[in-house]
Design a protein around this motif. Structure first.
Motif, PDB file in Angstrom:
ATOM      1  N   THR A   8       0.525   5.470  -3.647  1.00  0.00           N
ATOM      2  CA  THR A   8       0.411   5.692  -5.088  1.00  0.00           C
ATOM      3  C   THR A   8       0.575   4.383  -5.853  1.00  0.00           C
ATOM      4  OG1 THR A   8       1.265   7.937  -4.839  1.00  0.00           O
ATOM      5  CG2 THR A   8       1.351   6.977  -7.043  1.00  0.00           C
ATOM      6  N   ILE A   9       1.567   3.595  -5.462  1.00  0.00           N
ATOM      7  CA  ILE A   9       1.788   2.305  -6.116  1.00  0.00           C
ATOM      8  C   ILE A   9       0.578   1.399  -5.909  1.00  0.00           C
ATOM      9  CG2 ILE A   9       3.182   0.186  -6.099  1.00  0.00           C
ATOM     10  CD1 ILE A   9       5.582   2.003  -5.329  1.00  0.00           C
ATOM     11  N   ASP A  10       0.044   1.381  -4.693  1.00  0.00           N
ATOM     12  CA  ASP A  10      -1.128   0.544  -4.415  1.00  0.00           C
ATOM     13  C   ASP A  10      -2.314   0.979  -5.268  1.00  0.00           C
ATOM     14  OD1 ASP A  10      -2.567  -1.512  -2.904  1.00  0.00           O
ATOM     15  OD2 ASP A  10      -3.633   0.190  -2.027  1.00  0.00           O
ATOM     16  N   THR A  11      -2.517   2.272  -5.405  1.00  0.00           N
ATOM     17  CA  THR A  11      -3.617   2.777  -6.232  1.00  0.00           C
ATOM     18  C   THR A  11      -3.450   2.355  -7.682  1.00  0.00           C
ATOM     19  OG1 THR A  11      -3.898   4.674  -4.772  1.00  0.00           O
ATOM     20  CG2 THR A  11      -4.818   4.873  -6.988  1.00  0.00           C
ATOM     21  N   LEU A  12      -2.235   2.436  -8.190  1.00  0.00           N
ATOM     22  CA  LEU A  12      -1.969   2.016  -9.568  1.00  0.00           C
ATOM     23  C   LEU A  12      -2.217   0.518  -9.745  1.00  0.00           C
ATOM     24  CD1 LEU A  12       1.285   4.063 -10.205  1.00  0.00           C
ATOM     25  CD2 LEU A  12      -0.937   4.443 -11.279  1.00  0.00           C
ATOM     26  N   LEU A  13      -1.717  -0.261  -8.813  1.00  0.00           N
ATOM     27  CA  LEU A  13      -1.926  -1.713  -8.892  1.00  0.00           C
ATOM     28  C   LEU A  13      -3.401  -2.068  -8.777  1.00  0.00           C
ATOM     29  CD1 LEU A  13       1.043  -3.057  -6.733  1.00  0.00           C
ATOM     30  CD2 LEU A  13       0.780  -3.217  -9.218  1.00  0.00           C
ATOM     31  N   GLU A  14      -4.116  -1.369  -7.914  1.00  0.00           N
ATOM     32  CA  GLU A  14      -5.548  -1.635  -7.757  1.00  0.00           C
ATOM     33  C   GLU A  14      -6.305  -1.372  -9.058  1.00  0.00           C
ATOM     34  OE1 GLU A  14      -9.093  -0.498  -4.643  1.00  0.00           O
ATOM     35  OE2 GLU A  14      -7.614   1.039  -5.124  1.00  0.00           O
ATOM     36  N   SER A  15      -5.960  -0.272  -9.729  1.00  0.00           N
ATOM     37  CA  SER A  15      -6.657   0.039 -10.978  1.00  0.00           C
ATOM     38  C   SER A  15      -6.361  -0.998 -12.054  1.00  0.00           C
ATOM     39  CB  SER A  15      -6.294   1.441 -11.472  1.00  0.00           C
ATOM     40  OG  SER A  15      -4.954   1.510 -11.870  1.00  0.00           O
ATOM     41  N   VAL A  16      -5.144  -1.502 -12.087  1.00  0.00           N
ATOM     42  CA  VAL A  16      -4.796  -2.550 -13.047  1.00  0.00           C
ATOM     43  C   VAL A  16      -5.502  -3.852 -12.674  1.00  0.00           C
ATOM     44  CG1 VAL A  16      -2.923  -3.967 -13.958  1.00  0.00           C
ATOM     45  CG2 VAL A  16      -2.583  -1.516 -13.663  1.00  0.00           C
ATOM     46  N   GLU A  17      -5.517  -4.163 -11.368  1.00  0.00           N
ATOM     47  CA  GLU A  17      -6.163  -5.392 -10.900  1.00  0.00           C
ATOM     48  C   GLU A  17      -7.644  -5.426 -11.307  1.00  0.00           C
ATOM     49  OE1 GLU A  17      -7.255  -7.649  -6.702  1.00  0.00           O
ATOM     50  OE2 GLU A  17      -6.006  -5.856  -6.657  1.00  0.00           O
ATOM     51  N   ARG A  30      -2.847  -8.839  -6.383  1.00  0.00           N
ATOM     52  CA  ARG A  30      -3.306  -8.792  -4.991  1.00  0.00           C
ATOM     53  C   ARG A  30      -2.155  -9.097  -4.031  1.00  0.00           C
ATOM     54  NH1 ARG A  30      -7.489 -11.190  -7.380  1.00  0.00           N
ATOM     55  NH2 ARG A  30      -6.937 -13.302  -6.732  1.00  0.00           N
ATOM     56  N   THR A  31      -1.338 -10.071  -4.405  1.00  0.00           N
ATOM     57  CA  THR A  31      -0.179 -10.418  -3.576  1.00  0.00           C
ATOM     58  C   THR A  31       0.791  -9.246  -3.488  1.00  0.00           C
ATOM     59  OG1 THR A  31      -0.401 -12.745  -4.186  1.00  0.00           O
ATOM     60  CG2 THR A  31       1.733 -12.048  -3.299  1.00  0.00           C
ATOM     61  N   ALA A  32       1.035  -8.585  -4.605  1.00  0.00           N
ATOM     62  CA  ALA A  32       1.921  -7.421  -4.610  1.00  0.00           C
ATOM     63  C   ALA A  32       1.369  -6.319  -3.714  1.00  0.00           C
ATOM     64  CB  ALA A  32       2.108  -6.901  -6.033  1.00  0.00           C
ATOM     65  N   ARG A  33       0.061  -6.115  -3.759  1.00  0.00           N
ATOM     66  CA  ARG A  33      -0.563  -5.091  -2.919  1.00  0.00           C
ATOM     67  C   ARG A  33      -0.448  -5.456  -1.443  1.00  0.00           C
ATOM     68  NH1 ARG A  33      -6.274  -3.908  -4.370  1.00  0.00           N
ATOM     69  NH2 ARG A  33      -5.881  -2.105  -3.060  1.00  0.00           N
ATOM     70  N   GLN A  34      -0.583  -6.731  -1.109  1.00  0.00           N
ATOM     71  CA  GLN A  34      -0.430  -7.169   0.277  1.00  0.00           C
ATOM     72  C   GLN A  34       1.003  -6.964   0.763  1.00  0.00           C
ATOM     73  OE1 GLN A  34      -1.840 -11.187   0.000  1.00  0.00           O
ATOM     74  NE2 GLN A  34      -3.986 -10.607   0.241  1.00  0.00           N
ATOM     75  N   LEU A  36       3.021  -4.683  -0.334  1.00  0.00           N
ATOM     76  CA  LEU A  36       3.170  -3.238  -0.126  1.00  0.00           C
ATOM     77  C   LEU A  36       2.651  -2.823   1.239  1.00  0.00           C
ATOM     78  CD1 LEU A  36       2.199  -1.533  -3.502  1.00  0.00           C
ATOM     79  CD2 LEU A  36       4.399  -1.439  -2.339  1.00  0.00           C
ATOM     80  N   LEU A  37       1.526  -3.402   1.641  1.00  0.00           N
ATOM     81  CA  LEU A  37       0.964  -3.102   2.950  1.00  0.00           C
ATOM     82  C   LEU A  37       1.947  -3.508   4.053  1.00  0.00           C
ATOM     83  CD1 LEU A  37      -1.446  -2.175   4.672  1.00  0.00           C
ATOM     84  CD2 LEU A  37      -2.323  -4.501   4.506  1.00  0.00           C
ATOM     85  N   LEU A  38       2.569  -4.665   3.896  1.00  0.00           N
ATOM     86  CA  LEU A  38       3.562  -5.125   4.863  1.00  0.00           C
ATOM     87  C   LEU A  38       4.748  -4.166   4.925  1.00  0.00           C
ATOM     88  CD1 LEU A  38       4.609  -7.338   6.795  1.00  0.00           C
ATOM     89  CD2 LEU A  38       5.586  -8.454   4.793  1.00  0.00           C
ATOM     90  N   ILE A  39       5.242  -3.739   3.778  1.00  0.00           N
ATOM     91  CA  ILE A  39       6.354  -2.786   3.729  1.00  0.00           C
ATOM     92  C   ILE A  39       5.970  -1.490   4.426  1.00  0.00           C
ATOM     93  CG2 ILE A  39       7.707  -1.311   2.175  1.00  0.00           C
ATOM     94  CD1 ILE A  39       7.655  -3.684   0.181  1.00  0.00           C
ATOM     95  N   ASP A  40       4.748  -1.017   4.176  1.00  0.00           N
ATOM     96  CA  ASP A  40       4.281   0.220   4.792  1.00  0.00           C
ATOM     97  C   ASP A  40       4.222   0.081   6.311  1.00  0.00           C
ATOM     98  OD1 ASP A  40       3.293   2.895   4.637  1.00  0.00           O
ATOM     99  OD2 ASP A  40       1.256   2.138   4.925  1.00  0.00           O
ATOM    100  N   GLU A  41       3.719  -1.043   6.799  1.00  0.00           N
ATOM    101  CA  GLU A  41       3.639  -1.268   8.246  1.00  0.00           C
ATOM    102  C   GLU A  41       5.028  -1.318   8.879  1.00  0.00           C
ATOM    103  OE1 GLU A  41       1.343  -4.840   8.624  1.00  0.00           O
ATOM    104  OE2 GLU A  41      -0.543  -3.809   8.176  1.00  0.00           O
ATOM    105  N   ARG A  42       5.959  -1.965   8.214  1.00  0.00           N
ATOM    106  CA  ARG A  42       7.327  -2.051   8.745  1.00  0.00           C
ATOM    107  C   ARG A  42       8.006  -0.679   8.744  1.00  0.00           C
ATOM    108  NH1 ARG A  42       9.777  -7.695   6.273  1.00  0.00           N
ATOM    109  NH2 ARG A  42       8.440  -9.062   7.494  1.00  0.00           N
ATOM    110  N   GLU A  43       7.768   0.091   7.702  1.00  0.00           N
ATOM    111  CA  GLU A  43       8.355   1.427   7.624  1.00  0.00           C
ATOM    112  C   GLU A  43       7.796   2.311   8.735  1.00  0.00           C
ATOM    113  OE1 GLU A  43       9.077   5.507   6.535  1.00  0.00           O
ATOM    114  OE2 GLU A  43       7.091   4.622   6.505  1.00  0.00           O
TER     115      GLU A  43
END
Length: 70
Positions: A8-17, A30-34, A36-43
Motif C-alpha cells: 500500500t505504501i509503495d502504491t501511494l509513493l508510486e502515484s506521488v512519484e 524512488r529511493t524510498a520505494r527501493q 521498502l522493497l528491501l524491508i519486504d524482502e527481509r521480512e
C-alpha cells in the motif's frame, strides 16, 4: 487498497512519484520505494526462517499471538 502495508505504501509513493516534476524529489521517492522493497524482502526471509525453525510449541504459540507468524 488491498495487499500488505508495504504494498500500500509503495502504491501511494508510486502515484506521488508519477506526479512530481522535481527530479530530486523523484529520486527520493524512488529511493524510498527501493528501501521498502528491501524491508519486504527481509521480512519475508524472517517469516520463512521462523516457519522453518524448530520451535517449542509454547514459543510458537506466543509468536503467533504476537503476530510474528501465522
Amino acid at each position: 487498497m488491498s495487499g500488505t502495508t508495504i504494498e500500500t505504501i509503495d502504491t501511494l509513493l508510486e502515484s506521488v512519484e508519477e506526479s512530481v516534476e522535481d527530479p530530486d524529489v523523484g529520486f527520493k521517492l524512488r529511493t524510498a520505494r527501493q528501501l521498502l522493497l528491501l524491508i519486504d524482502e527481509r521480512e519475508e526471509a524472517g517469516q520463512e526462517a521462523l516457519h522453518e525453525a524448530d520451535l517449542e510449541s509454547e514459543t510458537r504459540k506466543r509468536l503467533q499471538e504476537l503476530g510474528y507468524i501465522d
